[in-house]
Design a protein around this motif. Sequence first.
Motif, PDB file in Angstrom:
ATOM      1  N   MET A  94       6.258  17.151  -1.354  1.00  0.00           N
ATOM      2  CA  MET A  94       5.623  15.870  -1.656  1.00  0.00           C
ATOM      3  C   MET A  94       5.974  14.891  -0.535  1.00  0.00           C
ATOM      4  O   MET A  94       7.129  14.808  -0.116  1.00  0.00           O
ATOM      5  N   ILE A  95       4.974  14.155  -0.060  1.00  0.00           N
ATOM      6  CA  ILE A  95       5.164  13.177   1.005  1.00  0.00           C
ATOM      7  C   ILE A  95       4.730  11.810   0.491  1.00  0.00           C
ATOM      8  O   ILE A  95       3.691  11.681  -0.161  1.00  0.00           O
ATOM      9  N   LYS A  96       5.534  10.796   0.785  1.00  0.00           N
ATOM     10  CA  LYS A  96       5.209   9.433   0.373  1.00  0.00           C
ATOM     11  C   LYS A  96       5.302   8.498   1.582  1.00  0.00           C
ATOM     12  O   LYS A  96       6.281   8.531   2.329  1.00  0.00           O
ATOM     13  N   LEU A  97       4.263   7.679   1.759  1.00  0.00           N
ATOM     14  CA  LEU A  97       4.215   6.677   2.818  1.00  0.00           C
ATOM     15  C   LEU A  97       3.907   5.329   2.177  1.00  0.00           C
ATOM     16  O   LEU A  97       3.056   5.244   1.275  1.00  0.00           O
ATOM     17  N   GLY A  98       4.583   4.283   2.617  1.00  0.00           N
ATOM     18  CA  GLY A  98       4.349   2.980   2.031  1.00  0.00           C
ATOM     19  C   GLY A  98       4.505   1.865   3.042  1.00  0.00           C
ATOM     20  O   GLY A  98       5.195   2.008   4.057  1.00  0.00           O
ATOM     21  N   SER A  99       3.847   0.748   2.770  1.00  0.00           N
ATOM     22  CA  SER A  99       4.002  -0.442   3.601  1.00  0.00           C
ATOM     23  C   SER A  99       3.941  -1.674   2.707  1.00  0.00           C
ATOM     24  O   SER A  99       3.324  -1.657   1.632  1.00  0.00           O
ATOM     25  N   SER A 100       4.609  -2.738   3.138  1.00  0.00           N
ATOM     26  CA  SER A 100       4.594  -4.000   2.403  1.00  0.00           C
ATOM     27  C   SER A 100       4.538  -5.146   3.406  1.00  0.00           C
ATOM     28  O   SER A 100       5.108  -5.072   4.494  1.00  0.00           O
ATOM     29  N   HIS A 101       3.853  -6.219   2.999  1.00  0.00           N
ATOM     30  CA  HIS A 101       3.683  -7.347   3.916  1.00  0.00           C
ATOM     31  C   HIS A 101       3.639  -8.652   3.148  1.00  0.00           C
ATOM     32  O   HIS A 101       2.925  -8.787   2.151  1.00  0.00           O
ATOM     33  N   THR A 102       4.433  -9.598   3.599  1.00  0.00           N
ATOM     34  CA  THR A 102       4.381 -10.975   3.131  1.00  0.00           C
ATOM     35  C   THR A 102       3.972 -11.840   4.314  1.00  0.00           C
ATOM     36  O   THR A 102       4.574 -11.726   5.389  1.00  0.00           O
ATOM     37  N   PRO A 103       2.924 -12.671   4.165  1.00  0.00           N
ATOM     38  CA  PRO A 103       2.466 -13.483   5.301  1.00  0.00           C
ATOM     39  C   PRO A 103       3.616 -14.248   5.968  1.00  0.00           C
ATOM     40  O   PRO A 103       4.445 -14.861   5.295  1.00  0.00           O
ATOM     41  N   GLY A 104       3.669 -14.151   7.294  1.00  0.00           N
ATOM     42  CA  GLY A 104       4.700 -14.835   8.047  1.00  0.00           C
ATOM     43  C   GLY A 104       5.975 -14.048   8.228  1.00  0.00           C
ATOM     44  O   GLY A 104       6.899 -14.511   8.906  1.00  0.00           O
ATOM     45  N   ILE A 118       0.865  -1.180   0.000  1.00  0.00           N
ATOM     46  CA  ILE A 118       0.000   0.000   0.000  1.00  0.00           C
ATOM     47  C   ILE A 118       0.906   1.235   0.000  1.00  0.00           C
ATOM     48  O   ILE A 118       1.817   1.324   0.826  1.00  0.00           O
ATOM     49  N   ASP A 119       0.657   2.156  -0.932  1.00  0.00           N
ATOM     50  CA  ASP A 119       1.465   3.369  -1.030  1.00  0.00           C
ATOM     51  C   ASP A 119       0.563   4.588  -1.148  1.00  0.00           C
ATOM     52  O   ASP A 119      -0.406   4.586  -1.910  1.00  0.00           O
ATOM     53  N   LEU A 120       0.894   5.630  -0.397  1.00  0.00           N
ATOM     54  CA  LEU A 120       0.160   6.890  -0.420  1.00  0.00           C
ATOM     55  C   LEU A 120       1.120   8.014  -0.771  1.00  0.00           C
ATOM     56  O   LEU A 120       2.198   8.126  -0.174  1.00  0.00           O
ATOM     57  N   THR A 121       0.728   8.831  -1.750  1.00  0.00           N
ATOM     58  CA  THR A 121       1.522   9.999  -2.139  1.00  0.00           C
ATOM     59  C   THR A 121       0.638  11.231  -2.089  1.00  0.00           C
ATOM     60  O   THR A 121      -0.486  11.226  -2.593  1.00  0.00           O
ATOM     61  N   LEU A 122       1.140  12.285  -1.468  1.00  0.00           N
ATOM     62  CA  LEU A 122       0.430  13.558  -1.377  1.00  0.00           C
ATOM     63  C   LEU A 122       1.390  14.652  -1.779  1.00  0.00           C
ATOM     64  O   LEU A 122       2.484  14.773  -1.210  1.00  0.00           O
TER      65      LEU A 122
END
Length: 221
Positions: free
Chosen positions: A166-176, A151-155
């Motif tokens: 400009m601000i960027k926030l991101g997250s990443s997830h792999t189960p486990g 999930i990535d958010l850019t403003l």
Amino acid sequence: MRPALALLLICLFTPLPALAGAWLRGEGESFLSLTGSLRQAGSAEYLETDLYAEHGLGPRLTAGLAYNDTGGDSGHALAFLRLPLGRRDGPARLSVELGLGAHHRQGQWRPMQRLALAYGRGLTWPGGTGWLNLETALERRRGLPDPEYKIDLTLGQSGGARLRPMIKLGSSHTPGQRLGWSASAHLLFDGPEQVTWTVGLERKRAGRLSTALILGLWRRF
């Protein structure tokens, strides 16, 4: 000093623009972006490069290429198609993106696929305009634990000032596995011939914590 000098030379001598997210390129319009990140993770220091290009093939189809390399240790090369979803005459945009390519780790290349859904909206406030882009993606990389959810958010501000944030926030997830995240703040300013320069700082966790100085060029054709 050598990685810093290499980063500066890349940005000065490569004529390159804004990543579209949910928006499509106009028919016949092109965009190129080159970003160099001088990243430090513990005692390790390396130059990370990102190359991005897209072209409007028609009023409802944009094609592009994305390439990333993290100091030769890992990276990917991806070709994608972006198509709009729903109406295109309002302030908001919704699009889907399909990508196929390959990723590598320590020189070994393997297939990867990407599916992304993006929502974008233009913003206005007294004295300026801007945009918001929210993107969710599912990536599969053969040879690695998958899938990976992102999930990535850019403003950002698009008008009203010579220096624009400009601000960027991101997250990443792999189960486990442990959740990965990134947060960065940038300044944008325009140069001649539809060139936009960017400079920013990023804090990121992708297995380990790292900090990066980011320099880039965007160019529209």
